[in-house]
Scaffold this active site. Structure first.
Site, PDB file in Angstrom:
ATOM      1  CG  ASN A   1      -1.952   1.085   1.220  1.00 35.11           C
ATOM      2  OD1 ASN A   1      -1.866   2.036   0.459  1.00 35.11           O
ATOM      3  ND2 ASN A   1      -2.935   0.957   2.093  1.00 35.11           N
TER       4      ASN A   1
ATOM      5  NE  ARG B   1      -5.439   2.982  -1.186  1.00 31.25           N
ATOM      6  CZ  ARG B   1      -5.203   4.175  -0.701  1.00 31.25           C
ATOM      7  NH1 ARG B   1      -4.055   4.441  -0.105  1.00 31.25           N
ATOM      8  NH2 ARG B   1      -6.108   5.135  -0.798  1.00 31.25           N
TER       9      ARG B   1
ATOM     10  CG  HIS C   1     -11.224   7.132   0.824  1.00 32.26           C
ATOM     11  ND1 HIS C   1     -11.610   8.410   1.150  1.00 32.26           N
ATOM     12  CD2 HIS C   1      -9.899   7.067   1.095  1.00 32.26           C
ATOM     13  CE1 HIS C   1     -10.569   9.100   1.595  1.00 32.26           C
ATOM     14  NE2 HIS C   1      -9.514   8.291   1.576  1.00 32.26           N
TER      15      HIS C   1
ATOM     16  CG  HIS D   1     -12.378   6.339   4.449  1.00 30.85           C
ATOM     17  ND1 HIS D   1     -11.924   5.060   4.644  1.00 30.85           N
ATOM     18  CD2 HIS D   1     -11.268   7.129   4.497  1.00 30.85           C
ATOM     19  CE1 HIS D   1     -10.608   5.069   4.800  1.00 30.85           C
ATOM     20  NE2 HIS D   1     -10.196   6.331   4.713  1.00 30.85           N
TER      21      HIS D   1
ATOM     22  N   GLY E   1     -10.348  10.067   7.547  1.00 31.21           N
ATOM     23  CA  GLY E   1      -9.001   9.968   8.076  1.00 31.21           C
ATOM     24  C   GLY E   1      -8.284  11.249   7.706  1.00 31.21           C
TER      25      GLY E   1
ATOM     26  NE  ARG F   1      -5.768  14.958  -0.904  1.00 27.83           N
ATOM     27  CZ  ARG F   1      -5.850  13.668  -0.600  1.00 27.83           C
ATOM     28  NH1 ARG F   1      -6.881  13.206   0.097  1.00 27.83           N
ATOM     29  NH2 ARG F   1      -4.919  12.829  -1.002  1.00 27.83           N
TER      30      ARG F   1
ATOM     31  NE  ARG G   1      -3.181  10.921  16.887  1.00 26.38           N
ATOM     32  CZ  ARG G   1      -2.182  10.128  16.501  1.00 26.38           C
ATOM     33  NH1 ARG G   1      -1.998   8.964  17.110  1.00 26.38           N
ATOM     34  NH2 ARG G   1      -1.362  10.477  15.535  1.00 26.38           N
TER      35      ARG G   1
ATOM     36  N   GLY H   1      -9.584   6.332  10.283  1.00 28.08           N
ATOM     37  CA  GLY H   1      -8.966   6.619  11.573  1.00 28.08           C
ATOM     38  C   GLY H   1      -9.719   7.617  12.430  1.00 28.08           C
TER      39      GLY H   1
ATOM     40  CG  ASN I   1      -9.553   5.600  16.416  1.00 33.43           C
ATOM     41  OD1 ASN I   1      -9.929   4.616  17.030  1.00 33.43           O
ATOM     42  ND2 ASN I   1      -8.757   5.519  15.354  1.00 33.43           N
TER      43      ASN I   1
ATOM     44  CD  GLU J   1      -7.624   1.790   2.601  1.00 36.81           C
ATOM     45  OE1 GLU J   1      -8.275   2.569   1.898  1.00 36.81           O
ATOM     46  OE2 GLU J   1      -6.450   2.002   2.964  1.00 36.81           O
TER      47      GLU J   1
END
Length: 390
Positions: free
Chosen positions: A7, A74, A163, A191, A193, A224, A266, A312, A316, A366
């Site tokens: 990946n 991938r 994705h 999705h 992340g 982005r 985070r 992610g 989370n 993935e």
């Protein structure tokens, strides 16, 4: 089947060895790791060879991982040409490389990895699994942009979506959890992340998605910008920015990094807890943009069986999910904070009882999806060859 999954990303190459005969995701992992690389390594055969030496050393630590039966790659962009997993040939590698203009941080690296893997393991079959393939079912009225026909035909300027590997697996896992056939699942899948997208799934198929011709369109992301007025691009160019500089600004210096000073959710969450206004505004913008898409796509899929968070951040970030759901009360969705705060692993419901449809958190994997797609294609090829011999 023991499948080595490669990946490649913009700054690292992740690898996994998965045993597809083992149903449990964690138990199927025989080896895994990540090798950081400089951009030059992706185009320099000698440097890429050093990266593969590191991978080989990682595989050597496990007897099972050292026995590779297939390699799954991938690939971010398959254009119109690749709509399903495909055996890697010289022509496929060349086509993936040609699509590099649409995914410059990923496709050239994928092509280089295919070539190097072919030299390292010449007798091992390779399969390319495309992020865009799941979105090939998007109808033309959702895929086309309102631009002149000659531009569309010359450059194939349309919505491809990304994705797809993650979204397709999230749909399969969500359908199993809900006890509905995958072919009848209606869902909105977020999705989220460092890169983020949301997909409308109707009857188990993608019918619209927020990312477009490239991964830049749609949601606010880590670095982005997501959706902006196209005139902003013209403004930057009139003020002297080159196309490459505009690309750098919108892909690498925008998004949460521009709004909050960091692309790491985070850190954003910690700053929000400290009461920092910039971080709070950034989180509001991030959540609001996603909530708008979710509301629109709930209409597109008509009667959602579920809203699915994966990736992610989606998996989370408690604060992020809470912010998003706060905008969706008119849809009849409400958060159960005890469920939302639960650290329980695996698929879980985080919405309150009585919500119009459940909100699920579905772990993204993935590598498992790529390994299973690789094994499935090669097993089909083996059956076809046996059938022809008869």
């Amino acid at each position: 089947m023991h499948v080595l999954v490669l990946n490649p990303g913009s700054s690292s190459l992740k690898y996994h060895v998965r045993d597809t005969s083992v149903p449990e995701a964690e138990a199927s992992v025989q080896a895994s790791g990540q090798v950081n690389w400089a951009p030059q390594a992706r185009s320099d055969p000698s440097r890429l060879d050093e990266v593969f030496n590191v991978i080989n050393a990682g595989l050597a630590k496990s007897t099972e991982a050292g026995h590779i039966e297939a390699i799954g790659h991938r690939v971010v962009h398959g254009g119109d040409q690749f709509r399903r997993p495909t055996r890697v040939t010289a022509d496929v590698v060349a086509a993936v490389e040609r699509l590099g203009a649409l995914a410059p941080l990923h496709n050239p690296a994928s092509a280089a990895c295919m070539r190097t893997a072919g030299i390292r393991w010449p007798d091992v079959p390779q399969v390319a699994v495309f992020d865009t393939a799941f979105h090939a079912s998007i109808p033309e009225y959702a895929a086309r942009y309102a631009i002149p026909e000659d531009v569309y035909k010359a450059q194939r300027v349309k919505r491809y979506g990304f994705h797809g590997i993650s979204v397709e697996m999230a749909c399969r896992d969500a359908a199993g959890f809900l006890g509905v056939p995958g072919s009848s699942l209606n869902a909105v899948v977020a999705h989220v992340g460092n890169g983020a997208s949301v997909t409308a799934v109707r009857g188990g198929m993608s019918v619209d998605t927020s990312m477009g011709m490239t991964p830049l369109e749609g949601l606010v992301m880590g670095t982005r910008s997501g959706d902006i007025d196209p005139s902003i691009v013209l403004l930057m160019q009139r003020e002297g920015a080159t196309p490459d500089e505009v690309d750098e600004i919108l892909n690498h210096r925008s998004g949460m990094l521009a709004l909050a000073g960091t692309a790491d959710m985070r850190d954003v969450g910690a700053a929000v807890e400290r009461g920092e206004p910039k971080a709070s505004l950034a989180l509001d913008i991030y959540a609001y943009r996603l909530a708008k898409y979710i509301a629109a796509y709930s209409m597109v899929v008509r009667r959602p069986d579920a809203l699915v968070f994966t990736g992610g951040v989606g998996e989370n970030s408690v604060a992020f999910r809470t912010k998003v759901l706060s905008w969706l009360l008119p849809l009849g969705l409400a958060m159960d904070q005890d469920r939302n705060l639960s650290p329980r692993e695996g698929i879980r419901v985080v919405s309150a009882d009585g919500s119009s449809f459940p909100v699920l958190v579905v772990p993204s994997d993935e590598e498992r999806a790529i390994a299973e797609a690789t094994a499935s294609l090669l097993e089909e090829d083996t059956k076809d060859r046996r059938g022809r011999r008869r």
